[in-house]
Design an enzyme around this catalytic site. Structure first.
Site, PDB file in Angstrom:
ATOM      1  N   LEU A 238       1.360   3.151   2.365  1.00 26.81           N
ATOM      2  CA  LEU A 238       2.060   3.777   3.178  1.00 26.81           C
ATOM      3  C   LEU A 238       3.175   2.842   3.792  1.00 26.81           C
ATOM      4  O   LEU A 238       4.019   2.698   4.552  1.00 26.81           O
ATOM      5  CB  LEU A 238       1.382   4.186   4.764  1.00 26.81           C
ATOM      6  CG  LEU A 238       1.464   4.297   6.186  1.00 26.81           C
ATOM      7  CD1 LEU A 238       3.126   5.532   6.115  1.00 26.81           C
ATOM      8  CD2 LEU A 238       0.396   4.593   7.150  1.00 26.81           C
TER       9      LEU A 238
ATOM     10  N   GLY B 145       1.292  -1.385   0.008  1.00 25.56           N
ATOM     11  CA  GLY B 145       0.050   0.042  -0.195  1.00 25.56           C
ATOM     12  C   GLY B 145       0.682   1.355   0.080  1.00 25.56           C
ATOM     13  O   GLY B 145       2.277   0.906   0.207  1.00 25.56           O
TER      14      GLY B 145
ATOM     15  N   TYR C  69     -16.619   4.636   7.023  1.00 26.20           N
ATOM     16  CA  TYR C  69     -15.680   4.371   7.075  1.00 26.20           C
ATOM     17  C   TYR C  69     -14.987   4.559   8.782  1.00 26.20           C
ATOM     18  O   TYR C  69     -14.404   4.099   9.217  1.00 26.20           O
ATOM     19  CB  TYR C  69     -14.639   5.582   6.453  1.00 26.20           C
ATOM     20  CG  TYR C  69     -13.004   5.031   5.973  1.00 26.20           C
ATOM     21  CD1 TYR C  69     -12.061   4.264   5.898  1.00 26.20           C
ATOM     22  CD2 TYR C  69     -12.829   6.518   6.866  1.00 26.20           C
ATOM     23  CE1 TYR C  69     -11.317   4.006   5.548  1.00 26.20           C
ATOM     24  CE2 TYR C  69     -11.157   6.434   6.551  1.00 26.20           C
ATOM     25  CZ  TYR C  69     -10.493   5.237   6.333  1.00 26.20           C
ATOM     26  OH  TYR C  69      -9.310   5.757   6.292  1.00 26.20           O
TER      27      TYR C  69
ATOM     28  N   ASP D 181      -7.843  10.430  10.834  1.00 23.58           N
ATOM     29  CA  ASP D 181      -8.787  11.983  11.383  1.00 23.58           C
ATOM     30  C   ASP D 181     -10.330  11.815  11.223  1.00 23.58           C
ATOM     31  O   ASP D 181     -11.334  12.469  11.613  1.00 23.58           O
ATOM     32  CB  ASP D 181      -8.095  12.763  10.582  1.00 23.58           C
ATOM     33  CG  ASP D 181      -8.628  13.022   9.450  1.00 23.58           C
ATOM     34  OD1 ASP D 181      -8.598  11.645   8.112  1.00 23.58           O
ATOM     35  OD2 ASP D 181      -8.788  13.394   8.189  1.00 23.58           O
TER      36      ASP D 181
HETATM   37  N1  LIG Z   1      -5.727   7.304   2.576  1.00 23.49           N
HETATM   38  C1  LIG Z   1      -5.738   8.085   3.097  1.00 23.49           C
HETATM   39  O1  LIG Z   1      -5.980   9.974   2.363  1.00 23.49           O
HETATM   40  C2  LIG Z   1      -5.584   8.072   4.896  1.00 23.49           C
HETATM   41  C3  LIG Z   1      -5.834   9.101   5.867  1.00 23.49           C
HETATM   42  C4  LIG Z   1      -5.705   8.934   6.780  1.00 23.49           C
HETATM   43  C5  LIG Z   1      -5.706   6.865   7.300  1.00 23.49           C
HETATM   44  N2  LIG Z   1      -5.683   6.193   6.774  1.00 23.49           N
HETATM   45  C6  LIG Z   1      -5.701   5.134   7.055  1.00 23.49           C
HETATM   46  O2  LIG Z   1      -3.310   5.024   6.766  1.00 23.49           O
HETATM   47  C7  LIG Z   1      -3.459   3.878   6.325  1.00 23.49           C
HETATM   48  C8  LIG Z   1      -2.952   3.363   5.442  1.00 23.49           C
HETATM   49  O3  LIG Z   1      -3.433   4.282   3.775  1.00 23.49           O
HETATM   50  P1  LIG Z   1      -3.246   3.861   2.419  1.00 23.49           P
HETATM   51  O4  LIG Z   1      -3.533   5.635   1.839  1.00 23.49           O
HETATM   52  O5  LIG Z   1      -1.597   3.272   2.623  1.00 23.49           O
HETATM   53  O6  LIG Z   1      -4.619   2.745   1.548  1.00 23.49           O
HETATM   54  P2  LIG Z   1      -3.892   1.839   0.576  1.00 23.49           P
HETATM   55  O7  LIG Z   1      -2.716   2.246  -0.239  1.00 23.49           O
HETATM   56  O8  LIG Z   1      -4.660   1.370  -0.317  1.00 23.49           O
HETATM   57  O9  LIG Z   1      -2.966   0.547   1.854  1.00 23.49           O
HETATM   58  C9  LIG Z   1      -3.794  -0.641   3.001  1.00 23.49           C
HETATM   59  C10 LIG Z   1      -3.283  -1.802   2.123  1.00 23.49           C
HETATM   60  O10 LIG Z   1      -3.889  -2.530   3.036  1.00 23.49           O
HETATM   61  C11 LIG Z   1      -3.961  -4.452   1.820  1.00 23.49           C
HETATM   62  N3  LIG Z   1      -5.386  -4.677   2.871  1.00 23.49           N
HETATM   63  C12 LIG Z   1      -6.540  -4.339   2.062  1.00 23.49           C
HETATM   64  N4  LIG Z   1      -7.415  -5.503   2.574  1.00 23.49           N
HETATM   65  C13 LIG Z   1      -6.450  -6.356   3.473  1.00 23.49           C
HETATM   66  C14 LIG Z   1      -6.704  -7.436   4.061  1.00 23.49           C
HETATM   67  N5  LIG Z   1      -7.734  -8.240   4.071  1.00 23.49           N
HETATM   68  N6  LIG Z   1      -6.059  -7.899   5.042  1.00 23.49           N
HETATM   69  C15 LIG Z   1      -4.371  -7.549   4.090  1.00 23.49           C
HETATM   70  N7  LIG Z   1      -4.522  -5.996   3.650  1.00 23.49           N
HETATM   71  C16 LIG Z   1      -4.973  -5.303   3.200  1.00 23.49           C
HETATM   72  C17 LIG Z   1      -4.401  -3.237   0.855  1.00 23.49           C
HETATM   73  O11 LIG Z   1      -4.025  -4.846  -0.108  1.00 23.49           O
HETATM   74  P3  LIG Z   1      -4.074  -4.551  -1.780  1.00 23.49           P
HETATM   75  O12 LIG Z   1      -3.403  -3.818  -2.490  1.00 23.49           O
HETATM   76  O13 LIG Z   1      -3.712  -6.118  -2.098  1.00 23.49           O
HETATM   77  O14 LIG Z   1      -5.863  -3.952  -1.750  1.00 23.49           O
HETATM   78  C18 LIG Z   1      -3.096  -2.346   0.951  1.00 23.49           C
HETATM   79  O15 LIG Z   1      -1.906  -3.316   0.276  1.00 23.49           O
HETATM   80  C19 LIG Z   1      -4.674   2.834   6.322  1.00 23.49           C
HETATM   81  O16 LIG Z   1      -5.365   2.107   7.737  1.00 23.49           O
HETATM   82  C20 LIG Z   1      -6.401   4.041   6.175  1.00 23.49           C
HETATM   83  O17 LIG Z   1      -7.068   3.855   6.908  1.00 23.49           O
HETATM   84  C21 LIG Z   1      -5.409   6.763   5.477  1.00 23.49           C
END
Ligand SMILES: NC(=O)c1ccc[n+]([C@@H]2O[C@H](COP(=O)([O-])OP(=O)(O)OC[C@H]3O[C@@H](n4cnc5c(N)ncnc54)[C@H](OP(=O)(O)O)[C@@H]3O)[C@@H](O)[C@H]2O)c1
Length: 299
Positions: free
Chosen positions: A12, A10, A121, A98
């Site tokens: 992060l 992902g 969410y 947030d």
């Molecule tokens: N994006 C934002 O703006 C934001 C803001 C605040 C907080 N966050 C939090 O920050 C964290 C990282 O977000 P990100 O933006 O890096 O998201 P991301 O790029 O979508 O990464 C999420 C990862 O989780 C994996 N995943 C999803 N379902 C899964 C499962 N059942 N078992 C194992 N792995 C699984 C995905 O794998 P696949 O690639 O195979 O789908 C992906 O690699 C999350 O916890 C999110 O809630 C995000």
């Protein structure tokens, strides 16, 4: 220190793997699925000292209809990870958002402010926070070994896997395609570069602060319209690109979003750890993505 990174492909997760280098144990969905408790047994063989759980269902609007899916990953997944952490006595690090806040405060949120999510969410992530806080203990007499790390409006080199990219890239693509760019001006947040979170989390874990809740977001804040303006300003495209400010209500999104979800990194600051300003981080990101030339600031 062996650090398992769940969600390693992902946005992060991939920066965390880079930041921890040889200490990182990258785990993608092919290695384990947080919704399937049995698949987490692999962690018992790997025996990491720390498990960082970045796995998430991140599509905020889809979550309004795929409620069960969102809760399975963001909440039940957090519970499953907490159970494994207890068994192998690992520190449980849950990445949160947030969006657990409703935005009504109108000023930056501190770690102890009471969450009140206004979309599915956010509610599923808040439930994940509670599972992490209440179930990360080996024995009731021992301290709970967990960190809930909230961040906000993430963009990173890999792009969000769940969203199919990140906001900065979406805006740049629209500009390159000559599409009309309309952006909301009534939602405020702290845009945050995933590389900065990853590097900070490494420094943070190295000093083993008191367990609990922390915010890690780039300093400062803006609304999405000003964020977009700054992207084009840094790129030097601002004279050519027209951006129209709109209200959130005009977008007709399925999920409500907090109007002010800025995070204050109070507890991080108390540790003497300071995140840099969002504008500086954005500039670095644009250089690293190859959109412009320039000398990178210290990250
Ligand atoms: N994006 C934002 O703006 C934001 C803001 C605040 C907080 N966050 C939090 O920050 C964290 C990282 O977000 P990100 O933006 O890096 O998201 P991301 O790029 O979508 O990464 C999420 C990862 O989780 C994996 N995943 C999803 N379902 C899964 C499962 N059942 N078992 C194992 N792995 C699984 C995905 O794998 P696949 O690639 O195979 O789908 C992906 O690699 C999350 O916890 C999110 O809630 C995000």
């Amino acid at each position: 220190m062996k650090v398992a990174v769940i969600g390693a492909s992902g946005q992060l997760g991939s920066d965390l793997v880079k930041a921890f280098g040889e200490d990182a144990i990258p785990l993608t969905r092919r290695d384990l699925d947080v919704t399937d408790a049995a698949s987490l047994n692999i962690l018992k063989e790997l025996e990491p000292e720390v498990i960082i759980n970045t796995a998430a269902y991140v599509r905020v609007d889809d979550a309004e209809v795929e409620v069960e899916k969102a809760f399975r990953v963001n909440a039940i997944g957090a519970f499953n990870v907490a159970k494994v952490c207890n068994e192998i006595n690992a520190v449980n690090v849950y990445i949160s958002t947030d969006y657990v806040f409703d935005g009504a405060k109108g000023e930056p949120y501190e770690e102890d402010d009471v969450p009140n999510p206004i979309n599915v969410y956010g509610l599923s992530k808040y439930t994940g926070e509670l599972f992490t806080r209440n179930f990360s203990f080996k024995k009731k007499t021992l301290p709970k070994k967990y960190y809930v790390i909230r961040s906000s409006s993430l963009y990173g080199k890999a792009g969000s896997s769940g969203k199919g990219g990140n906001f900065v890239e979406f805006m740049i693509q629209k500009a390159k395609n000559g599409e009309e760019i309309k952006v909301v001006k009534d939602q405020f947040m702290s845009p945050t570069y995933t590389k900065d979170v990853a590097v900070m989390l490494k420094r943070f874990l190295a000093i083993t602060p008191e367990f609990g809740f922390y915010h890690i977001a780039n300093e400062g804040y803006c609304n999405w319209y000003d964020f977009t303006k700054e992207i084009f300003n840094v790129l030097g495209w601002d004279a050519k690109i027209q951006i129209t400010p709109i209200k959130s209500s005009e977008l007709k999104k399925l999920a409500r979003r907090p109007i002010f979800s800025v995070l204050k990194n109070n507890k991080l600051d108390d540790l003497g750890l300071r995140m840099r300003d969002w504008k500086e981080a954005l500039r670095d990101y644009l250089i690293e993505k190859g959109w412009m030339r320039g000398r990178k600031a210290r990250g």
